[in-house]
Design an enzyme around this catalytic site. Structure first.
Site, PDB file in Angstrom:
ATOM      1  N   SER A 176       0.844  -1.191   0.000  1.00 47.24           N
ATOM      2  CA  SER A 176       0.000   0.000   0.000  1.00 47.24           C
ATOM      3  C   SER A 176       0.878   1.239   0.000  1.00 47.24           C
ATOM      4  O   SER A 176       2.014   1.207   0.509  1.00 47.24           O
ATOM      5  CB  SER A 176      -0.883   0.016   1.254  1.00 47.24           C
ATOM      6  N   TYR A 211      -2.680   0.134  10.721  1.00 49.73           N
ATOM      7  CA  TYR A 211      -2.821  -0.451   9.375  1.00 49.73           C
ATOM      8  C   TYR A 211      -1.574  -0.161   8.543  1.00 49.73           C
ATOM      9  O   TYR A 211      -1.007  -1.059   7.905  1.00 49.73           O
ATOM     10  CB  TYR A 211      -4.064   0.108   8.681  1.00 49.73           C
TER      11      TYR A 211
END
Length: 223
Positions: free
Chosen positions: A135, A147
């Site tokens: 990501s 995250y």
């Protein structure tokens, strides 16, 4: 012989788009996800080149069984895409939910490790390709984001696997998207990337000549 790609998190979003792109390019696909209904719908759409493998990516035995069934069906495993992942409803450390952290680590970290563990014996036979969904959040420090930290792990692990796999002719690619309009988000993101954009990045990486390893594909929305 037709090549085969194993995908986790395959029932929606990036996983489903990659399955469609791979089949369109002539690949077989073994598709693993928890949602049996969505997988069945997708495999019916894709036809005989696709196999539904209902299971939880946080279960090593389930991943090993899915890989075994994929190879039994198609005869080989040439690439694996550790794509399953999740976010958090309650962000931050003080305000976060430790039980939710555990679920995130089980999928975003352990699930990726399990995909590698389950597929590497087969990928070694074919000098195959491992792909991991990272990501943009794994490339930048984001205030208090657990995250993001989980994706930093994926980015580091991808580089480490590249170094390991090159010893026997294998390849590892980190797929690093910015915001993508997928069911990962509660609200639609129509001005951001589409799953098909990331599927294109996967297909670009696995279609390169075996002498070339694309170690990272980082894709950001223009909007």
């Amino acid at each position: 012989m037709t090549k085969t790609l194993f995908i986790t998190g395959a029932s929606t979003g990036i996983g489903a788009a990659t399955a469609r792109a791979a089949v369109a390019a002539g690949w077989n696909v073994g598709l693993m996800a928890r949602s049996a209904d969505k997988l069945d719908t997708l495999t019916k759409e894709l036809g005989d080149n696709a196999m539904a493998l209902s299971g939880d990516a946080t279960d090593l035995a389930a991943q090993e069984d899915a890989v075994r069934r994929t190879v039994e069906r198609f005869g080989t495993l040439d690439a694996a895409f550790a794509n399953a992942g999740t976010g958090l409803d309650k962000p931050g450390t003080e305000g976060g939910d430790p039980d939710e952290w555990r679920k995130l680590v089980d999928l975003n970290v352990m699930g990726v490790l399990y995909t590698a563990r389950a597929t590497l014996p087969e990928l070694r036979k074919t000098r195959g390709h491992l792909l991991l969904t990272g990501s943009a959040a794994g490339r930048n420090h984001i205030k208090g984001s657990i995250y993001s930290a989980s994706k930093w792990f994926v980015h580091g692990y991808a580089g480490n696997m590249s170094e390991e796999m090159r010893e026997w002719g294998g390849r590892c690619t980190l797929i690093s998207p910015g915001m993508v309009d997928t069911p990962f988000f509660d609200e639609a993101k129509p001005d951001k990337l589409k799953p098909e954009d990331i599927a294109g990045a996967v297909m670009f990486a696995i279609s390169q000549d075996p002498r070339a390893e694309v170690r990272e594909v980082h894709v950001m929305p223009t909007g």
